[in-house]
Motif scaffolding. Structure first.
Motif, PDB file in Angstrom:
ATOM      1  N   LEU A 216      -7.846 -11.489  -4.281  1.00 45.14           N
ATOM      2  CA  LEU A 216      -7.384 -10.819  -3.129  1.00 45.14           C
ATOM      3  C   LEU A 216      -7.990 -10.757  -1.879  1.00 45.14           C
ATOM      4  O   LEU A 216      -7.779 -10.770  -0.655  1.00 45.14           O
ATOM      5  N   LYS A 217      -9.324 -10.669  -1.876  1.00 47.18           N
ATOM      6  CA  LYS A 217     -10.367 -10.385  -1.267  1.00 47.18           C
ATOM      7  C   LYS A 217     -10.036 -12.118   0.134  1.00 47.18           C
ATOM      8  O   LYS A 217     -10.025 -11.490   1.399  1.00 47.18           O
ATOM      9  N   SER A 218     -10.433 -13.148  -0.446  1.00 49.09           N
ATOM     10  CA  SER A 218     -10.010 -14.353   0.133  1.00 49.09           C
ATOM     11  C   SER A 218      -9.158 -14.409   0.947  1.00 49.09           C
ATOM     12  O   SER A 218      -9.128 -14.856   1.884  1.00 49.09           O
ATOM     13  N   MET A 219      -7.665 -14.009  -0.158  1.00 45.84           N
ATOM     14  CA  MET A 219      -6.638 -14.482   0.129  1.00 45.84           C
ATOM     15  C   MET A 219      -6.275 -13.364   1.718  1.00 45.84           C
ATOM     16  O   MET A 219      -5.381 -13.457   2.627  1.00 45.84           O
ATOM     17  N   ARG A 353      -1.923  -6.440 -11.962  1.00 48.00           N
ATOM     18  CA  ARG A 353      -0.681  -6.447 -11.889  1.00 48.00           C
ATOM     19  C   ARG A 353      -1.395  -6.226  -9.540  1.00 48.00           C
ATOM     20  O   ARG A 353      -0.113  -6.041  -8.762  1.00 48.00           O
ATOM     21  N   LEU A 354      -2.490  -6.019  -9.209  1.00 48.32           N
ATOM     22  CA  LEU A 354      -3.107  -5.989  -8.311  1.00 48.32           C
ATOM     23  C   LEU A 354      -2.748  -7.084  -7.464  1.00 48.32           C
ATOM     24  O   LEU A 354      -2.072  -7.077  -6.093  1.00 48.32           O
ATOM     25  N   ILE A 355      -2.449  -8.896  -7.436  1.00 48.94           N
ATOM     26  CA  ILE A 355      -2.142  -9.359  -6.561  1.00 48.94           C
ATOM     27  C   ILE A 355      -0.124  -9.493  -6.207  1.00 48.94           C
ATOM     28  O   ILE A 355      -0.332  -9.484  -5.506  1.00 48.94           O
ATOM     29  N   ASP A 356       0.109  -9.230  -7.250  1.00 47.02           N
ATOM     30  CA  ASP A 356       1.501  -9.299  -7.471  1.00 47.02           C
ATOM     31  C   ASP A 356       1.616  -8.125  -6.492  1.00 47.02           C
ATOM     32  O   ASP A 356       3.230  -7.910  -5.766  1.00 47.02           O
ATOM     33  N   SER A 357       1.061  -6.915  -6.433  1.00 47.69           N
ATOM     34  CA  SER A 357       0.890  -5.416  -5.681  1.00 47.69           C
ATOM     35  C   SER A 357       1.250  -5.704  -4.359  1.00 47.69           C
ATOM     36  O   SER A 357       1.205  -4.809  -3.187  1.00 47.69           O
ATOM     37  N   PHE A 358       0.139  -6.237  -4.029  1.00 49.15           N
ATOM     38  CA  PHE A 358      -0.409  -6.948  -2.764  1.00 49.15           C
ATOM     39  C   PHE A 358       1.038  -7.997  -2.150  1.00 49.15           C
ATOM     40  O   PHE A 358      -0.061  -8.449  -0.976  1.00 49.15           O
ATOM     41  N   SER A 359       1.486  -8.252  -2.012  1.00 43.26           N
ATOM     42  CA  SER A 359       2.590  -9.598  -1.688  1.00 43.26           C
ATOM     43  C   SER A 359       2.989  -8.532  -0.300  1.00 43.26           C
ATOM     44  O   SER A 359       3.272 -10.281   0.588  1.00 43.26           O
TER      45      SER A 359
END
Length: 645
Positions: A216-219, A353-359
């Motif tokens: 997520l940090k990279s994204m 669900r971390l990455i999904d939540s940050f959409s």
């Protein structure tokens, strides 16, 4: 093919269909999961089923190796024994309800336990006895209490039996079906020729695992083109959860002048105050310095002892966070979305669900990503300032949930930031109630608590306590889900709430072990708040994970005396203990329990339960009767009503 690792997704259904057995090798430690870890796994599965009964719930990765000398499909459990053992205990907990469910056969294989512990005969005897198998004898109370291979198994099963027993019968069958089919794990089967002892000893000591938060940090940092190194540094200061925030900042922002730093300066990120070192700035200016996934995985972090002289800790205070960084990120995101006028993030609040939540942010503008990272700084500061952590001190035997003070103090002509354990006040036991009785994987109370604190300039202890009590009260009365109610609290009150009178009516119903544990723990807080200044043993009392409801007047009392069922299962005849405390009182008469309680309180300098203290005080020198059950119950209801009013 003999050197290949076979990877497959498994579920209890596959274990039953393929008649698979598991063996815990002799070099493995005993089953050690504490009650709160057992409850957390069960609650997470329960919430996943409630949220979407068609979804799968993954419990991680298991490492196995085939065993040739056991008939049929048998595998040695190299890694994953705590989870698989807990799954077998969950199956046993469903079995003892007497209902036929899809999960009932999981713990047995033929006339033997499906899970066996090499050279641990008493463990086999206990598992076989619980499964009702012929030829397996109960090892005895003394063995269960003293043998480390039996004690935690017994405690965990007692907790799970209460959790399963509290679910309505029809829903219990549905939940068992969900676990049977939808609770899954990835099984990596090693080749039989591998040295398993060496593998087990070394498999967790190599390499750095890439976490969802790293990805997520990279994204997110991809969206930033200016001052990227500064925002990476903010992220890094926030992500190291088992160190105090100001210490992280001191290590990472190497160009900062700490001589005039005050604790409140850390509340917001100030680019003029918190500076990177010259080397960090030079590195950021080099072409191609953007971070890749592989660089994140290989990145080295500053030594935690570097610069420690500027952040000395009084009384050797060490800390461990009650949540991980992924969950902190999700709370920070909810606070940021509320500030920005967006709707709450969808789905369950769970670190998986971390990455999904940050959409909502992955394709956001550079300005929005920077605003979020600065919001994360604010949230992390408030988290360390006002949220309990597991703290160890050199003068204490075990870690406890405590708050710490951050102070500015002089030494050798310089000023330093130091940490010391804060004097106990009501915020600690109240947060402990929330931590141990809420949804473990979410801790929903943190969103409004941290969000509202970010709006305060320099709140006093009383102000923070008022905020926490209002949040706790409204969440405990909310008709909506805890997720919805917690987000509503960021901007106002919860939309729909039950009345306190409705809660009292619920507590008047003789539910026995099916009562919500929250109301027992909430009463412990109210009794602590009322009495801690007058009784040192109350002051020393701690709200910890307790998951076993004990009948004060026993269901099968040792002298075969009986109490009418409506009084036996009444809230006034029940207390919440941990399994070891519960088993120590057992089926004794109430007067014997009272004597044991007095002895334990004298030896420990505290009480096993403040509600139990109230009961024994009310008894005086008399007997525990239905009239006293009602009197104690009414006194507790009055305490609850006064608090909520």
């Amino acid at each position: 093919m003999d050197n290949c690792v076979l990877t497959q997704v498994q579920a209890p259904a596959a274990i039953l269909d393929e008649d698979i057995a598991f063996v815990i090798p002799s070099y493995q430690r005993p089953y050690v999961w504490p009650d709160d870890a057992v409850v957390k796994l069960f609650d997470d599965i329960f919430r996943a089923w409630q949220w979407d009964a068609c979804s799968n719930y993954y419990i991680g990765t298991v490492l196995t190796a085939p065993i040739s000398h056991i008939e049929g499909a048998a595998y040695e459990l190299i890694d994953g024994q705590q989870r698989i053992t807990t799954l077998m205990l969950i199956a046993l907990a469903f079995r003892v309800t007497g209902q036929e469910t899809a999960l009932n056969p999981l713990a047995e294989r033929g006339n033997a336990p499906r899970l066996t512990f090499a050279i641990r005969e008493q463990v086999q005897a206990l598992l076989g006895y619980w499964s009702g198998l012929d030829g397996y004898q109960y090892p005895g109370e003394d063995a269960v209490k003293t043998n480390p291979y039996l004690t935690r198994l017994d405690d965990a099963l007692n907790v799970l039996k209460q959790l399963v027993g509290a679910i309505e019968k029809d829903r219990r069958i549905e939940l068992a079906g969900y676990i049977h089919t939808n609770v899954q794990w990835v099984n990596n089967t090693m080749p039989g020729s591998m040295d398993l002892n060496r593998l087990f000893a070394t498999m967790n000591t190599r390499g750095v695992q890439l976490e969802q938060s790293d990805i997520l940090k990279s994204m997110l940092l991809r969206r930033i083109s200016t001052d990227k190194s500064r925002y990476e540094a903010i992220w890094q200061a926030c992500e190291q959860m088992d160190n105090y925030f100001e210490r992280n900042v001191r290590q990472i922002f190497g160009g900062t002048d700490w001589s005039d730093m005050l604790p409140e300066h850390l509340r917001h990120f100030d680019p003029a105050r918190f500076l990177l070192s010259e080397e960090q700035n030079l590195e950021a200016e080099r072409p191609g310095s953007g971070l890749t996934i592989s660089q994140l995985a290989d990145s080295s972090y500053p030594d935690e002892n570097e610069g420690s002289s500027a952040l000395d800790l009084d009384d050797t205070v060490y800390c461990q966070s009650i949540i991980g960084f992924p969950l902190l990120l999700m709370h920070a995101l909810r606070i940021y979305t509320a500030r920005s006028g967006y709707a709450d993030i969808g789905g369950r609040l769970h670190s998986e669900r971390l990455i999904d939540s940050f959409s909502v942010l992955v394709d956001a503008s550079e300005t929005e990503v920077k605003e979020f990272v600065e919001c994360l700084w604010e949230v992390r500061y408030q988290f360390d300032r006002w949220v309990v952590k597991w703290v160890e001190r050199s003068d204490e035997d075990e870690r406890q949930l405590r708050l710490t003070d951050i102070n500015r103090s002089p030494s050798n002509g310089n000023w330093y930031l130091t940490r010391s354990v804060k004097k106990l006040f009501e915020l600690v036991p109240l947060q402990s109630v929330r931590h141990f009785t809420g949804e473990h994987s979410a801790q929903y109370w943190l969103t409004p608590f941290l969000g509202l604190l970010c709006m305060e300039t320099n709140p006093s202890e009383n102000t923070v306590l008022d905020i926490m009590e209002r949040i706790d009260n409204q969440l405990s009365l909310a008709e909506a889900s805890q997720k919805q109610a917690s987000f509503e609290l960021l901007s106002g009150d919860v939309s729909a709430q039950r009345s306190v009178a409705a809660i009292i009516e619920y507590l008047k119903t003789p539910c026995g072990t099916k009562f919500e544990h929250y109301w027992f723990q909430k009463l412990e807080y109210l009794l602590w708040k009322r009495d801690h200044s007058q009784d040192e043993k109350v002051l020393n009392y701690r709200i910890v994970s307790r998951n076993s409801i004990e009948h004060v007047y026993a269901q099968n009392e040792e002298f075969k005396n009986e109490m009418k069922r409506d009084y036996l299962d009444a809230f006034g005849n029940l207390v919440l203990l941990n399994p070891s405390e519960n088993s120590s009182y057992g089926y004794q008469s109430v007067n014997k329990k009272k004597a044991d309680f007095k002895d334990r309180s004298h030896y420990n300098g505290s009480y096993d339960s403040l509600k139990l203290k109230e009961i024994f005080s009310l008894m005086g020198q008399g007997e525990w009767s239905p009239n006293l059950v009602e009197a104690h119950q009414e006194a507790m209801f009055e305490l609850i009503s006064c608090h909520y009013s």
